[in-house]
Design a protein around this motif. Structure first.
Motif, mmCIF file in Angstrom:
data_model
loop_
_atom_site.group_PDB
_atom_site.id
_atom_site.type_symbol
_atom_site.label_atom_id
_atom_site.label_comp_id
_atom_site.label_asym_id
_atom_site.label_seq_id
_atom_site.Cartn_x
_atom_site.Cartn_y
_atom_site.Cartn_z
ATOM 1 N N SER A 153 0.826 -1.203 0.000
ATOM 2 C CA SER A 153 0.000 0.000 0.000
ATOM 3 C C SER A 153 0.862 1.256 0.000
ATOM 4 C CB SER A 153 -0.921 -0.008 1.225
ATOM 5 O OG SER A 153 -1.670 1.192 1.301
ATOM 6 N N GLY A 154 1.952 1.202 0.766
ATOM 7 C CA GLY A 154 2.856 2.346 0.834
ATOM 8 C C GLY A 154 3.516 2.645 -0.492
ATOM 9 N N LEU A 155 3.970 1.616 -1.183
ATOM 10 C CA LEU A 155 4.601 1.794 -2.497
ATOM 11 C C LEU A 155 3.630 2.447 -3.472
ATOM 12 C CD1 LEU A 155 6.423 -1.652 -2.893
ATOM 13 C CD2 LEU A 155 7.483 0.555 -2.395
ATOM 14 N N ILE A 191 3.691 6.473 -5.560
ATOM 15 C CA ILE A 191 3.737 6.743 -7.007
ATOM 16 C C ILE A 191 2.424 7.287 -7.555
ATOM 17 C CG2 ILE A 191 5.501 4.974 -7.376
ATOM 18 C CD1 ILE A 191 3.340 3.152 -8.486
ATOM 19 N N THR A 192 1.394 7.317 -6.708
ATOM 20 C CA THR A 192 0.104 7.842 -7.183
ATOM 21 C C THR A 192 -0.271 9.153 -6.497
ATOM 22 O OG1 THR A 192 -1.082 6.483 -5.561
ATOM 23 C CG2 THR A 192 -0.775 5.566 -7.782
ATOM 24 N N ASN A 196 9.675 10.425 -3.836
ATOM 25 C CA ASN A 196 8.865 9.817 -2.770
ATOM 26 C C ASN A 196 9.149 8.326 -2.624
ATOM 27 O OD1 ASN A 196 7.669 12.297 -2.442
ATOM 28 N ND2 ASN A 196 5.824 11.793 -3.595
ATOM 29 N N LEU A 197 9.204 7.625 -3.754
ATOM 30 C CA LEU A 197 9.409 6.174 -3.728
ATOM 31 C C LEU A 197 10.794 5.834 -3.199
ATOM 32 C CD1 LEU A 197 8.171 3.411 -4.478
ATOM 33 C CD2 LEU A 197 9.318 3.626 -6.694
ATOM 34 N N VAL A 198 11.812 6.535 -3.670
ATOM 35 C CA VAL A 198 13.182 6.277 -3.214
ATOM 36 C C VAL A 198 13.291 6.515 -1.709
ATOM 37 C CG1 VAL A 198 15.570 7.085 -3.348
ATOM 38 C CG2 VAL A 198 14.255 6.742 -5.449
ATOM 39 N N ASN A 199 12.719 7.615 -1.232
ATOM 40 C CA ASN A 199 12.778 7.927 0.195
ATOM 41 C C ASN A 199 11.999 6.903 1.020
ATOM 42 O OD1 ASN A 199 14.320 10.197 -0.330
ATOM 43 N ND2 ASN A 199 12.559 11.566 -0.418
ATOM 44 N N TYR A 200 10.879 6.438 0.485
ATOM 45 C CA TYR A 200 10.062 5.472 1.216
ATOM 46 C C TYR A 200 10.815 4.152 1.397
ATOM 47 C CZ TYR A 200 6.227 2.269 2.296
ATOM 48 O OH TYR A 200 5.440 1.316 2.874
#
Length: 467
Positions: A314-316, A320-321, A385-389
Motif C-alpha cells: 500500500s505504501g509503495l 507513485i500515485t 517519494n518512492l526512493v525515500n520510502y
C-alpha cells in the motif's frame, strides 16, 4: 505339573533390550521439541524470503533512481551524413538538432625536411655526428635538446641519427626519406622531422643549426631545410567559425565529439534515443511488478496475510500515485503523475492486479512535448517519494528521539529475537530429554541386572532339580 519358562529377545538372550526400549519411549516425548524446531524452521524461512523481498525493493529503488538521474533523458543517438569527412559521438548532453559541419583545414604537425645531405647510403657513418649534437626544441621548450652520439664506436649513420631522435622522446619523430629518380630508384636520402602532435602550438618545433652543421661534415653535403608549419583545424558549426589544435574536437559543442577526417561538409544529427529511455522506464515497471509478485509469493507461503506485506504494498502504491504540483498551478502531471506519462495500474479483473502497465507511446509523447516537466516531476514527486520510502523501510535507527528502525529492519530483528528465544527453549527441552533418557537408561539397566540375577537363580534351581 508343567513348568513354562519365559525368554527375552535381547542381544545376549537375557533381560531387556535397553537401547531399543529407551529409544521407543523417548520418541513419545519429542512432541514439544519438534514443535519448537518447526517454529524455528518457519521463522528461518520467513527471514530468507524477507531477504528476497528486500532485494526486490533495492532493485526497484535503483530502477527509480535511474529515472530521477540527470542523465535520464540525455540518452541520444548521433549520426553523420558523411563519416569520411566528420565522425561524431555524443555523451548524451548535446541538445537535439542537426548541425552542419564544414571542414576547411585539418590540424597538422610541423614537418621539416633536411635535404642536400649527399647521403647515398643511410647506413654509412657521417664523421661529424660522433659527438653531442644539439637537435631541436619542441613545443616551445628551451633550451634545445641534445643527443650524445659519441659512444657509437663504429660511427653514426643517418639511420642511427633518426633512431636516436625517435628514442630520445623529444616530441618529434625522425624519418629517413629516399629521393627517387624517374626509375623509382633511391639516389640519395633526406632527413624528415615531424611533430608528434598537431596544432600550431603543440605541433611546432625549432631545428637547431648544430644539426645542419653536423650533417654538413658529410663529403659533398650542402644542407638546406624546408618547413611546412603546424596548423590548427578550421571548421564551422552551422556557419560559426571554430578552430582546434587537434582533429578530435571535444569543445566545439556541448557533449559532442567530432573527428575531422578530411576537408568537406557533413550534417551531424543528434536525436533523443527514445528506445534507450523507454527501456529505463520499462526496467522500473518490471522492478515494481517483481516486488508485487514477491509479496504474493510470500503471502501464499510461510508469511500468510501478514500486515507488514499489505502495509508495504500500500505504501509503495501511495508514493507513485500521490498528486504532484510543481508549478503552484494545476498541470496534467498533478492528479496522476505517472499515469500522465503512460505508467498505470493493471486492471483488478486481470492477472495484472496490483502491477503496473507501461504505455511507451504515451511516454514518448510526454517527453517530446515537455521533457523538463517530466524530469522535474520524477525528481521532486513520485520518484523522490518512492526512493525515500524504500530507504526508510531499510534504515536502522537508534530507537530514540523518534529515530526508529524501518519496518523491514524492525521485522527482521523481531524474527531473529524469536529464533533466539526458541533456540534457548529448544536447548532447555533437549537438556530435559537428555536427563530423562539418562534416568530411563539407568532404571532399566538396574532392572536388567535384577533380571540377570533372577535368571541365574532360576538356572541354579533347575540344575539342582535336574531340569
Amino acid at each position: 505339573m508343567t513348568t513354562t519358562s519365559t525368554s527375552y529377545s535381547t542381544p545376549n538372550g537375557l533381560g531387556i533390550d535397553i537401547t531399543t526400549l529407551v529409544s521407543q519411549m523417548m520418541s513419545t516425548y519429542q512432541g514439544p521439541i519438534n514443535a519448537v524446531k518447526s517454529q524455528i524452521s518457519k521463522l528461518n524461512s520467513q527471514i530468507s524470503s524477507l531477504g528476497t523481498f528486500q532485494s526486490s525493493l533495492d532493485s526497484l529503488k535503483s530502477a527509480m533512481q535511474a529515472m530521477t538521474s540527470t542523465s535520464f533523458l540525455q540518452a541520444t543517438t548521433t549520426s553523420s551524413s558523411d563519416t569520411s569527412v566528420v565522425a561524431a559521438t555524443s555523451d548524451g548532453t548535446t541538445p537535439a538538432g542537426q548541425y552542419q559541419i564544414n571542414v576547411s583545414q585539418l590540424a597538422a604537425p610541423q614537418t621539416t625536411t633536411l635535404s642536400g645531405l649527399n647521403v647515398t647510403d643511410p647506413t654509412a657513418a657521417i664523421s661529424g655526428l660522433n659527438r653531442v649534437v644539439t637537435i631541436l626544441s619542441a613545443n616551445g621548450s628551451t633550451p634545445a635538446k641534445q643527443i650524445d652520439l659519441s659512444a657509437n664506436t663504429n660511427g653514426t649513420s643517418l639511420n642511427d641519427l633518426a633512431a636516436a631522435i625517435n628514442k630520445a622522446g623529444l616530441g618529434v619523430s625522425a624519418l629517413v626519406s629516399p629521393v627517387l629518380n624517374g626509375a623509382g630508384q633511391a639516389t640519395s636520402y633526406n632527413l624528415v622531422l615531424m611533430g608528434q602532435q598537431t596544432g600550431s602550438q603543440a605541433g611546432a618545433f625549432t631545428v637547431d643549426s648544430d644539426l645542419s652543421t653536423a650533417l654538413n661534415t658529410n663529403a659533398g653535403a650542402s644542407v638546406s631545410s624546408s618547413t611546412q608549419a603546424a596548423t590548427n583545424a578550421l571548421y564551422t558549426i552551422n556557419g560559426v567559425q571554430q578552430q582546434s589544435q587537434s582533429n578530435t574536437v571535444t569543445n566545439g559543442m556541448q557533449g559532442l565529439t567530432l573527428t575531422l577526417n578530411k576537408l568537406g561538409t557533413s550534417a551531424v544529427n543528434v536525436q533523443m534515443d527514445t528506445s534507450q529511455i523507454t527501456t529505463t522506464v520499462q526496467n522500473f515497471v518490471n522492478a515494481y511488478n517483481k516486488v508485487v509478485t514477491t509479496i504474493g509469493t510470500m503471502k501464499s507461503g510461510t508469511w500468510g496475510p501478514d500486515s507488514m506485506l499489505t502495509s508495504v504494498q500500500s505504501g509503495l502504491l501511495s508514493q507513485i500515485t500521490a498528486p504532484y504540483n510543481a508549478n503552484g498551478s494545476p498541470t496534467i502531471l498533478d492528479s496522476s503523475p505517472l499515469a500522465a506519462i503512460g505508467i498505470t495500474q493493471g486492471s483488478t479483473l486481470t492477472n495484472n492486479a496490483g502491477q503496473l502497465v507501461f504505455d511507451s507511446t504515451k511516454f514518448v509523447q510526454a517527453i517530446q512535448t515537455n521533457p523538463s516537466s517530466v524530469v522535474n516531476m520524477l525528481k521532486n514527486g513520485p520518484g523522490a517519494n518512492l526512493v525515500n520510502y524504500i530507504t526508510g523501510l531499510e534504515t536502522s535507527g537508534t530507537n530514540t528521539n523518534g529515530n526508529y528502525d524501518g519496518l523491514l529492519v524492525s521485522r527482521k530483528n523481531s524474527l531473529n529475537r524469536q529464533i533466539g528465544d526458541l533456540t534457548s527453549q529448544q536447548s532447555a527441552l533437549q537438556e530435559g530429554l537428555d536427563n530423562r533418557q539418562t534416568a530411563l537408561t539407568a532404571q532399566y539397566s538396574a532392572l536388567n541386572a535384577s533380571i540377570a540375577t533372577m535368571q541365574a537363580s532360576l538356572n541354579s534351581v533347575r540344575s539342582a532339580l535336574g531340569m
